[in-house]
Write an enzyme that holds these catalytic residues in place. Structure first.
Site, PDB file in Angstrom:
ATOM      1  N   ASP A 398      22.659 -19.587  21.699  1.00 10.89           N
ATOM      2  CA  ASP A 398      21.588 -18.749  22.155  1.00 10.89           C
ATOM      3  C   ASP A 398      22.391 -17.908  23.400  1.00 10.89           C
ATOM      4  O   ASP A 398      23.522 -17.948  23.599  1.00 10.89           O
ATOM      5  CB  ASP A 398      20.268 -18.651  22.444  1.00 10.89           C
ATOM      6  CG  ASP A 398      19.533 -19.085  21.437  1.00 10.89           C
ATOM      7  OD1 ASP A 398      19.927 -19.009  20.080  1.00 10.89           O
ATOM      8  OD2 ASP A 398      19.320 -20.733  21.234  1.00 10.89           O
ATOM      9  N   SER A 399      22.225 -17.081  24.215  1.00 12.67           N
ATOM     10  CA  SER A 399      22.860 -15.883  25.359  1.00 12.67           C
ATOM     11  C   SER A 399      23.146 -17.311  26.431  1.00 12.67           C
ATOM     12  O   SER A 399      23.984 -16.791  27.323  1.00 12.67           O
ATOM     13  CB  SER A 399      21.443 -15.361  25.995  1.00 12.67           C
ATOM     14  OG  SER A 399      20.374 -14.421  24.900  1.00 12.67           O
ATOM     15  N   THR A 400      23.066 -18.622  26.211  1.00 13.05           N
ATOM     16  CA  THR A 400      24.266 -19.617  27.375  1.00 13.05           C
ATOM     17  C   THR A 400      25.387 -18.645  26.766  1.00 13.05           C
ATOM     18  O   THR A 400      26.618 -19.057  27.679  1.00 13.05           O
ATOM     19  CB  THR A 400      23.335 -20.821  27.220  1.00 13.05           C
ATOM     20  OG1 THR A 400      24.266 -21.562  26.210  1.00 13.05           O
ATOM     21  CG2 THR A 400      22.592 -21.295  27.434  1.00 13.05           C
ATOM     22  N   TYR A 401      26.339 -18.852  25.585  1.00 13.53           N
ATOM     23  CA  TYR A 401      26.954 -18.318  25.299  1.00 13.53           C
ATOM     24  C   TYR A 401      28.121 -16.955  25.887  1.00 13.53           C
ATOM     25  O   TYR A 401      28.820 -17.017  26.158  1.00 13.53           O
ATOM     26  CB  TYR A 401      27.439 -18.190  23.932  1.00 13.53           C
ATOM     27  CG  TYR A 401      27.219 -16.209  23.724  1.00 13.53           C
ATOM     28  CD1 TYR A 401      28.816 -16.582  22.707  1.00 13.53           C
ATOM     29  CD2 TYR A 401      26.629 -15.423  23.856  1.00 13.53           C
ATOM     30  CE1 TYR A 401      28.430 -14.649  22.575  1.00 13.53           C
ATOM     31  CE2 TYR A 401      26.021 -14.244  23.215  1.00 13.53           C
ATOM     32  CZ  TYR A 401      27.585 -13.453  22.597  1.00 13.53           C
ATOM     33  OH  TYR A 401      27.452 -12.304  23.092  1.00 13.53           O
ATOM     34  N   LYS A 402      26.869 -16.284  26.432  1.00 17.42           N
ATOM     35  CA  LYS A 402      27.989 -15.045  27.685  1.00 17.42           C
ATOM     36  C   LYS A 402      28.239 -15.857  28.395  1.00 17.42           C
ATOM     37  O   LYS A 402      29.713 -14.679  28.903  1.00 17.42           O
ATOM     38  CB  LYS A 402      26.373 -14.650  27.838  1.00 17.42           C
ATOM     39  CG  LYS A 402      25.531 -14.556  26.233  1.00 17.42           C
ATOM     40  CD  LYS A 402      23.720 -13.281  26.629  1.00 17.42           C
ATOM     41  CE  LYS A 402      23.778 -13.075  25.788  1.00 17.42           C
ATOM     42  NZ  LYS A 402      22.066 -12.114  26.094  1.00 17.42           N
TER      43      LYS A 402
END
Length: 597
Positions: A398-402
């Site tokens: 999820d947004s941790t990939y950012k």
């Protein structure tokens, strides 16, 4: 992978059918350059290929097509086109309004019942085919039980001579039956040759010799076991007419190969006698499942007679050409192995960590969730883990990939440390903070999806793939599409890997530009004081309006140490990054590592 097996198996069968067509074409084109025995052996490559869909092999690029059809990995978000949207409202955790959790629900495109339906139909077919096979084999067993040993001493002696001529060590029992009209070799564990009763009285000894030589060749080349393999293949691939055609052709080529083996033992002057013996069975045909016999369909008998008339011994040149073509087909099938696998390499579990670990019972912090917590202290090269099973399980980042989307964008010069502004695309998003231009710092703080999607577009899919492979990020799969691969889609990573990668990111093990590493660190900064600096990123996976996946990952700089952490939570509705962050901060406070107060 049971939820995707149905469509994946269907796709694999499509590729298998195309490969079989190619093999048939090769056999037809190079027919004169392939020996009869090798034409038969080529089918073993085909049977082996049919095992591949059940092997754990990386599916490589074919996963794109699989994911597109399966739909469970590809998602749709709300936008101005009117697709329904569900929001996960951000929760303020700490004073200063600097840590919020933003997410957008995605909807699965393909209901799982399609896969359940396909698997159910396939299973029913397997049960029916298995029942038919068991019934047929029961009848064959009855046939064997009702058969009597041959009493004719000349035939028994002839059989011993044939066994010796072929080079076999063990004799086969010779039986006779009034219920057969063609000789057969049967029995998986206790093989025997059964001759029709009329054959003993009506055929000459030299004709019976040819018959025995043929049946013993079946035994020598283990065709009884091969027949069992073919029966199992028909059971599993009962729905694929191409496989049925392959089995039919393989059985035909098996008879041709046995004929050729017998002819190679005989002087050329006896070839016509062998052919004449075969013709005697043309009007008395029997074709039994799991049985190798000398008879066969009339069309096949004709083909075998032509083969006998035109038979030439195998030259060394023919053997060489046959072997090369066999190897060529084998290499081709091997090259398609990753495409044929239905579930791909088992990349859902991370197994290669070299860090020393110890487990802790932190279940009191995870009362309403299934989840894990990993804390890595590089000074001691030691990890504290709660729920090791979950900590090694790969799920959507999820947004941790950012964190890494930002780093890769900087490395690819899609943005720069001093120029990271991306203009708002004017689409109205559910969060007011998204509806404006953003720099990397503000986009990371507000977890602005459109910013990082635009950044990934600038960086390019191939470049992203290169970087994800370089840092060995989870399963490294971007097959879900450049806009969605990180959002409950194809890309997966475990909490343990999150911590290891954060450590390598922090110390720049991968030798990226130092200024780019620092830029991302600055964007991740959540809290700073004289005692500690907290860096992190939340992530929430929301599917069909339910928050099913929550992340909080990051690191803490204290005076003489740096700690790396990852918290992951899952349940049916309440899992989000905000709650994961709350759990993390409670644990870190109780460990006297960090306090938000």
């Amino acid at each position: 992978m049971i939820h995707t097996f149905g469509i994946s198996f269907l796709l694999s069968n499509l590729v298998i059918s195309i490969l079989i067509a190619a093999i048939l074409l090769i056999k037809r084109i190079f027919k004169k350059h392939i020996s009869i025995r090798m034409q038969y052996n080529i089918w073993f490559l085909t049977l082996s290929m049919l095992i591949i869909p059940f092997l754990p092999v990386n599916t490589l690029g074919f996963q794109n097509l699989q994911n597109w059809m399966i739909g469970l990995h590809n998602v749709r978000m709300s936008n101005q086109n009117g697709v329904t949207q569900t929001l996960n409202n951000g929760k303020q955790l700490l004073s200063g309004n600097w840590l919020q959790d933003f997410s957008i629900s995605i909807n699965s495109k393909t209901p799982s019942y399609i896969n359940v339906f396909l698997i159910s139909i396939w299973t029913i077919g397997i049960i029916v085919m298995t029942t038919i096979t068991i019934y047929n084999n029961h009848k064959i067993k009855q046939l064997k039980t009702s058969s009597l040993p041959v009493q004719n001493k000349k035939i028994r002696l002839l059989c011993k001579i044939c066994v010796k001529d072929i080079g076999l060590k063990n004799e086969l029992p010779i039986l006779t039956s009034a219920y057969l009209n063609t000789p057969v070799t049967m029995g998986h564990f206790k093989p025997c040759i059964i001759l029709p009763m009329y054959l003993i009285s009506e055929f000459k000894l030299k004709e019976i010799r040819y018959i025995l030589l043929h049946e013993l060749q079946h035994y020598k080349h283990r065709d009884i076991q091969v027949n069992l393999w073919m029966c199992l293949t028909q059971i599993i691939y009962w729905f694929n007419p191409v496989i049925w055609y392959v089995i039919k052709e393989m059985r035909n080529d098996c008879e041709l190969a046995c004929d050729s083996s017998v002819l190679s033992m005989l002087d050329k002057e006896y070839h016509s006698e062998y052919g004449h013996t075969l013709l005697n069975f043309a009007q008395k045909l029997s074709y039994l499942s799991s049985v190798s016999g000398m008879g066969g369909p009339k069309k096949q008998i004709k083909k075998r007679i032509i083969n006998i008339v035109s038979f030439q011994g195998e030259s060394q040149w023919l053997k060489l050409k046959s072997t090369l073509i066999f190897i060529l087909i084998g290499i081709t099938i091997l090259g398609f192995t990753p495409i044929l696998s239905t579930h791909g390499f088992n990349d859902s579990i991370y197994k290669t960590s070299n860090i020393r670990t110890t487990t802790e019972d932190l279940s009191d912090y995870f009362k309403d969730y299934n989840g894990s917590f990993v804390l890595y202290e590089p000074n001691k090269d030691y990890c504290f883990i709660y729920n090791e099973t979950d900590a090694m399980k790969r799920v959507s980042p999820d947004s941790t990939y950012k964190i890494y989307s930002a780093l890769f964008g900087l490395e690819a010069n899609s943005i720069s440390p001093h120029s990271s502004l991306i203009m708002w695309d004017k689409i109205i998003y559910p969060y007011d903070t998204w509806n404006q231009d953003h720099s990397l710092n503000t986009a990371m703080k507000n977890s602005v999806n459109w910013y990082f999607q635009a950044l990934d577009q600038r960086t390019g899919l191939q470049t992203l793939k290169h970087y994800y492979q370089k840092i060995e990020y989870g399963n490294q799969s971007l097959s879900g599409g450049i806009s969605n691969y990180w959002m409950e889609s194809s890309l997966k990573i475990s909490p343990m890997e999150q911590v290891e990668l954060l450590s390598k990111f922090y110390y720049n093990t991968f030798q990226f530009e130092d200024k780019n590493i620092q830029t991302v660190k600055d964007a991740m900064l959540l809290s700073s004081s004289n005692e500690a600096n907290l860096y992190g990123k939340t992530g929430t996976g929301s599917v069909d309006g339910k928050n099913v996946n929550g992340w909080f990952v990051g690191f803490i700089e204290v005076k003489d140490n740096t700690y790396f952490f990852a918290t992951h939570i899952q349940n049916n509705d309440k899992s989000n990054g905000s709650n994961a962050a709350s759990i993390t901060l409670s644990i870190l406070k109780d460990k006297n590592i960090y306090s938000s107060e």
